[in-house]
Design a protein around this motif. Structure first.
Motif, PDB file in Angstrom:
ATOM      1  N   ASP A 104       0.824  -1.206   0.000  1.00 18.07           N
ATOM      2  CA  ASP A 104       0.000   0.000   0.000  1.00 18.07           C
ATOM      3  C   ASP A 104       0.860   1.258   0.000  1.00 18.07           C
ATOM      4  N   ALA A 105       2.044   1.150   0.589  1.00 16.27           N
ATOM      5  CA  ALA A 105       2.907   2.323   0.695  1.00 16.27           C
ATOM      6  C   ALA A 105       4.361   1.888   0.787  1.00 16.27           C
ATOM      7  N   ILE A 106       5.237   2.753   0.283  1.00 18.85           N
ATOM      8  CA  ILE A 106       6.678   2.542   0.387  1.00 18.85           C
ATOM      9  C   ILE A 106       7.292   3.801   0.972  1.00 18.85           C
ATOM     10  N   ALA A 107       8.102   3.636   2.006  1.00 17.48           N
ATOM     11  CA  ALA A 107       8.744   4.763   2.687  1.00 17.48           C
ATOM     12  C   ALA A 107      10.230   4.773   2.353  1.00 17.48           C
ATOM     13  N   ASP A 108      10.744   5.962   2.071  1.00 18.20           N
ATOM     14  CA  ASP A 108      12.157   6.119   1.722  1.00 18.20           C
ATOM     15  C   ASP A 108      12.654   7.428   2.301  1.00 18.20           C
ATOM     16  N   ARG A 109      13.410   7.330   3.383  1.00 17.43           N
ATOM     17  CA  ARG A 109      14.015   8.529   3.938  1.00 17.43           C
ATOM     18  C   ARG A 109      15.489   8.569   3.514  1.00 17.43           C
ATOM     19  N   SER A 110      15.760   9.337   2.447  1.00 12.73           N
ATOM     20  CA  SER A 110      17.129   9.613   2.004  1.00 12.73           C
ATOM     21  C   SER A 110      17.930   8.351   1.691  1.00 12.73           C
ATOM     22  N   SER A 111      17.299   7.391   1.015  1.00 14.60           N
ATOM     23  CA  SER A 111      17.995   6.150   0.674  1.00 14.60           C
ATOM     24  C   SER A 111      18.240   6.019  -0.823  1.00 14.60           C
ATOM     25  N   LEU A 112      17.172   6.026  -1.620  1.00 14.43           N
ATOM     26  CA  LEU A 112      17.356   5.876  -3.056  1.00 14.43           C
ATOM     27  C   LEU A 112      18.182   7.025  -3.629  1.00 14.43           C
ATOM     28  N   THR A 113      18.139   8.179  -2.971  1.00 16.43           N
ATOM     29  CA  THR A 113      18.887   9.341  -3.437  1.00 16.43           C
ATOM     30  C   THR A 113      20.400   9.178  -3.289  1.00 16.43           C
TER      31      THR A 113
END
Length: 221
Positions: A104-113
């Protein structure tokens, strides 16, 4: 190259060990996801030292899954969060997502960047495959071109990506990606932007520099 081994070394040296939920992610999730107790499958990519795990686990109806590229941190997180341990994976999320969707949701805090443009595009392709139609992607602290480090470090073949920082926030963490609004929108083709915020912080004392970053929420079309 996807996940940088420099991050595993940072964790081994007990740096970048944030363990408190990032307030920007908390605000965006509560504003746009609105958890109400119905089943909610959430995947976090690059969960690092686990700062957001207690918050995401606490959401009503949530089933938390996490991917982290550092084997050091994955083992530590499994020991610290026994209930979530079977759903924590060590993997390079620009090459594979070993967690079964849809989410339903994916969270990304400064990772893929912390990847090159091509690695980010490959990672977003994988994310689309496991995110359900209408599912949300939360991007927090994606570095912007207004960040003081956007002109430091060493250039790569990619005009948006730099590396080789010898001091400051970006030292010894491998590749760092900086986006302007057009580039960010181009990366997220196939998504609808529900929220897009740019923030700058001028750090006057304690490592003087300007920090520029994007926070955004996109919906898979």
């Amino acid at each position: 190259m996807g996940f940088s081994k420099e991050w595993d070394e940072r964790y081994l040296q007990n740096t970048h060990m944030s363990t408190w939920p990032w307030s920007d992610l908390v605000s965006l999730v509560m504003r746009h996801l609105r958890p109400d107790g119905r089943p909610l499958r959430i995947l976090e990519i690059g969960c690092g030292a686990g700062a957001n795990i207690p918050f995401l686990l606490s959401l009503p109806g949530a089933e938390y899954w996490g991917i982290e590229g550092s084997p050091t941190m994955v083992e530590a997180l499994k020991a610290r969060h026994a209930a979530a341990a079977p759903r924590l994976f060590c993997a390079d999320f620009t090459k594979q997502i070993p967690c079964p969707g849809p989410f339903d949701a994916i969270a990304d805090r400064s990772s893929l960047t912390h990847n090159s443009t091509e690695d980010i595009k490959r990672g977003l392709h994988l994310i689309k495959e496991v995110l359900k139609p209408g599912g949300l992607y939360f991007g927090v602290d994606w570095f912007s071109m207004e960040h003081g480090d956007a002109s430091r470090g060493k250039p790569t073949e990619d005009p948006y990506t730099r590396m080789g920082y010898e001091s400051g926030q970006m030292s010894c963490v491998g590749k760092v990606h900086f986006s302007d609004e057009k580039h960010l929108r181009d990366l997220f083709t196939g998504f609808e932007f529900l929220s897009l915020e740019h923030k700058t912080v001028d750090r006057i004392v304690g490592g003087e520099q300007r920090i520029g970053a994007w926070n955004f929420v996109v919906k898979k079309l």
